[in-house]
Design a protein around this motif. Structure first.
Motif, PDB file in Angstrom:
ATOM      1  N   PHE A  85      44.731  33.275  36.073  1.00  0.00           N
ATOM      2  CA  PHE A  85      44.755  34.120  37.267  1.00  0.00           C
ATOM      3  C   PHE A  85      43.736  33.711  38.327  1.00  0.00           C
ATOM      4  O   PHE A  85      43.763  34.233  39.435  1.00  0.00           O
ATOM      5  CB  PHE A  85      44.530  35.588  36.886  1.00  0.00           C
ATOM      6  CG  PHE A  85      45.722  36.242  36.233  1.00  0.00           C
ATOM      7  CD1 PHE A  85      46.995  35.718  36.369  1.00  0.00           C
ATOM      8  CD2 PHE A  85      45.563  37.404  35.485  1.00  0.00           C
ATOM      9  CE1 PHE A  85      48.095  36.321  35.770  1.00  0.00           C
ATOM     10  CE2 PHE A  85      46.650  38.037  34.891  1.00  0.00           C
ATOM     11  CZ  PHE A  85      47.917  37.487  35.035  1.00  0.00           C
ATOM     12  N   ILE A  90      47.463  34.744  42.270  1.00  0.00           N
ATOM     13  CA  ILE A  90      46.545  35.858  42.009  1.00  0.00           C
ATOM     14  C   ILE A  90      45.159  35.590  42.582  1.00  0.00           C
ATOM     15  O   ILE A  90      44.582  36.434  43.264  1.00  0.00           O
ATOM     16  CB  ILE A  90      46.449  36.167  40.499  1.00  0.00           C
ATOM     17  CG1 ILE A  90      47.846  36.439  39.927  1.00  0.00           C
ATOM     18  CG2 ILE A  90      45.530  37.354  40.251  1.00  0.00           C
ATOM     19  CD1 ILE A  90      48.583  37.596  40.574  1.00  0.00           C
ATOM     20  N   ILE A  92      41.953  35.403  41.416  1.00  0.00           N
ATOM     21  CA  ILE A  92      40.716  36.151  41.184  1.00  0.00           C
ATOM     22  C   ILE A  92      39.556  35.147  41.169  1.00  0.00           C
ATOM     23  O   ILE A  92      39.740  33.985  40.801  1.00  0.00           O
ATOM     24  CB  ILE A  92      40.756  36.961  39.861  1.00  0.00           C
ATOM     25  CG1 ILE A  92      40.866  36.029  38.646  1.00  0.00           C
ATOM     26  CG2 ILE A  92      41.860  37.994  39.866  1.00  0.00           C
ATOM     27  CD1 ILE A  92      40.626  36.725  37.320  1.00  0.00           C
ATOM     28  N   VAL A 137      45.264  45.745  32.180  1.00  0.00           N
ATOM     29  CA  VAL A 137      45.068  45.019  33.442  1.00  0.00           C
ATOM     30  C   VAL A 137      45.997  43.804  33.517  1.00  0.00           C
ATOM     31  O   VAL A 137      46.607  43.537  34.559  1.00  0.00           O
ATOM     32  CB  VAL A 137      43.591  44.595  33.597  1.00  0.00           C
ATOM     33  CG1 VAL A 137      43.424  43.552  34.705  1.00  0.00           C
ATOM     34  CG2 VAL A 137      42.722  45.819  33.885  1.00  0.00           C
ATOM     35  N   ILE A 141      48.960  43.384  36.349  1.00  0.00           N
ATOM     36  CA  ILE A 141      49.091  42.250  37.272  1.00  0.00           C
ATOM     37  C   ILE A 141      50.454  41.578  37.118  1.00  0.00           C
ATOM     38  O   ILE A 141      51.109  41.235  38.112  1.00  0.00           O
ATOM     39  CB  ILE A 141      47.948  41.238  37.053  1.00  0.00           C
ATOM     40  CG1 ILE A 141      46.609  41.869  37.459  1.00  0.00           C
ATOM     41  CG2 ILE A 141      48.191  39.949  37.847  1.00  0.00           C
ATOM     42  CD1 ILE A 141      45.389  41.039  37.107  1.00  0.00           C
ATOM     43  N   LEU A 144      53.020  43.656  38.768  1.00  0.00           N
ATOM     44  CA  LEU A 144      52.907  43.516  40.227  1.00  0.00           C
ATOM     45  C   LEU A 144      53.561  42.231  40.725  1.00  0.00           C
ATOM     46  O   LEU A 144      54.064  42.166  41.851  1.00  0.00           O
ATOM     47  CB  LEU A 144      51.437  43.511  40.657  1.00  0.00           C
ATOM     48  CG  LEU A 144      50.685  44.839  40.692  1.00  0.00           C
ATOM     49  CD1 LEU A 144      49.229  44.594  41.087  1.00  0.00           C
ATOM     50  CD2 LEU A 144      51.338  45.811  41.677  1.00  0.00           C
ATOM     51  N   LEU A 158      48.878  42.139  46.641  1.00  0.00           N
ATOM     52  CA  LEU A 158      48.896  41.674  45.250  1.00  0.00           C
ATOM     53  C   LEU A 158      47.510  41.207  44.829  1.00  0.00           C
ATOM     54  O   LEU A 158      47.007  41.588  43.762  1.00  0.00           O
ATOM     55  CB  LEU A 158      49.906  40.531  45.098  1.00  0.00           C
ATOM     56  CG  LEU A 158      49.876  39.782  43.753  1.00  0.00           C
ATOM     57  CD1 LEU A 158      50.327  40.697  42.621  1.00  0.00           C
ATOM     58  CD2 LEU A 158      50.749  38.532  43.820  1.00  0.00           C
ATOM     59  N   GLN A 159      46.882  40.392  45.669  1.00  0.00           N
ATOM     60  CA  GLN A 159      45.567  39.852  45.322  1.00  0.00           C
ATOM     61  C   GLN A 159      44.494  40.930  45.308  1.00  0.00           C
ATOM     62  O   GLN A 159      43.605  40.919  44.452  1.00  0.00           O
ATOM     63  CB  GLN A 159      45.205  38.725  46.295  1.00  0.00           C
ATOM     64  CG  GLN A 159      46.069  37.491  46.105  1.00  0.00           C
ATOM     65  CD  GLN A 159      45.740  36.386  47.096  1.00  0.00           C
ATOM     66  OE1 GLN A 159      45.125  36.617  48.137  1.00  0.00           O
ATOM     67  NE2 GLN A 159      46.150  35.173  46.771  1.00  0.00           N
ATOM     68  N   SER A 162      44.983  43.118  42.200  1.00  0.00           N
ATOM     69  CA  SER A 162      44.620  42.330  41.013  1.00  0.00           C
ATOM     70  C   SER A 162      43.109  42.205  40.894  1.00  0.00           C
ATOM     71  O   SER A 162      42.543  42.391  39.806  1.00  0.00           O
ATOM     72  CB  SER A 162      45.249  40.940  41.089  1.00  0.00           C
ATOM     73  OG  SER A 162      46.655  41.018  41.127  1.00  0.00           O
TER      74      SER A 162
END
Length: 196
Positions: A85, A90, A92, A137, A141, A144, A158-159, A162
């Motif tokens: 991710f 995503i 992160i 979690v 994600i 989503l 989305l980001q 997340s």
């Protein structure tokens, strides 16, 4: 090799497979199907985690090796997902993913050192809650990603969702690590030779 141990070791496979599928989905042309494939892998991992313990207890096959490998397999899968991710859609922050990595490595090392010294560190409720939060979690994600893949969810949303979900999980992960060390400090000090 017993069925519970095979189920535990299967999570070692699901983690890297999740990582590879996530990273190379575009090259393989499975972009629109990606969330569903990843959900299947996550479900397989969680089911193996559920049934390995159940079968081990039911058939009286609980072993010290299993007790050590089970949390390790959990860590490999969940860390593989969180590292995945940091890339792709995503995104992160890597530093946030490192919170999970360092916590698990420190606890695993302490657990192994204590086991070699003849002391088994008991699992804590906070560790079980941590695992549940991380699983929730991850599924949050992945779910989503479904409306995002259909063009119904903006990338920024989305980001942001997340990131906030992973941040909450990271905070609790830090807490559970500290709580684990404090609760087992006597065994840890003895195993490390800090007290006699």
């Amino acid at each position: 090799m017993s069925a519970p141990l095979l189920l535990t070791l299967s999570r070692v496979v699901w983690g890297p497979l999740f990582l590879v599928v996530y990273l190379y989905s575009a090259a393989w042309g499975i972009g629109v199907y990606l969330p569903y494939i990843l959900l299947v892998l996550a479900i397989l991992s969680e089911l193996s985690d559920l049934f390995d313990g159940f079968l081990a207890r039911k058939h009286n096959k609980v072993t010290e090796l299993g007790k050590l490998l089970d949390p390790m397999a959990d860590s490999i899968f969940r860390l593989s997902v969180l590292l995945a991710f940091t890339q792709g859609v995503i995104q992160i922050p890597l530093l946030l993913a490192c919170v999970f990595f360092y916590r698990d490595m420190i606890i695993s090392t302490l657990r192994t050192v204590c086991a070699l010294r003849g002391a088994t560190l008991a699992a804590r409720l906070s560790g079980k809650v941590k695992a549940v939060i991380q699983a929730v979690v991850i599924f949050f994600i992945l779910i989503l990603m479904i409306p995002y893949s259909m063009g119904c969810l903006d990338l920024i949303v989305l980001q942001a969702l997340s990131f906030n979900a992973v941040l909450i999980s990271a905070i609790y992960t830090l807490y559970s690590g500290c709580e684990y060390v404090i609760a087992n400090r006597a065994h840890i000090k003895k195993a490390l030779g800090l007290v006699r």
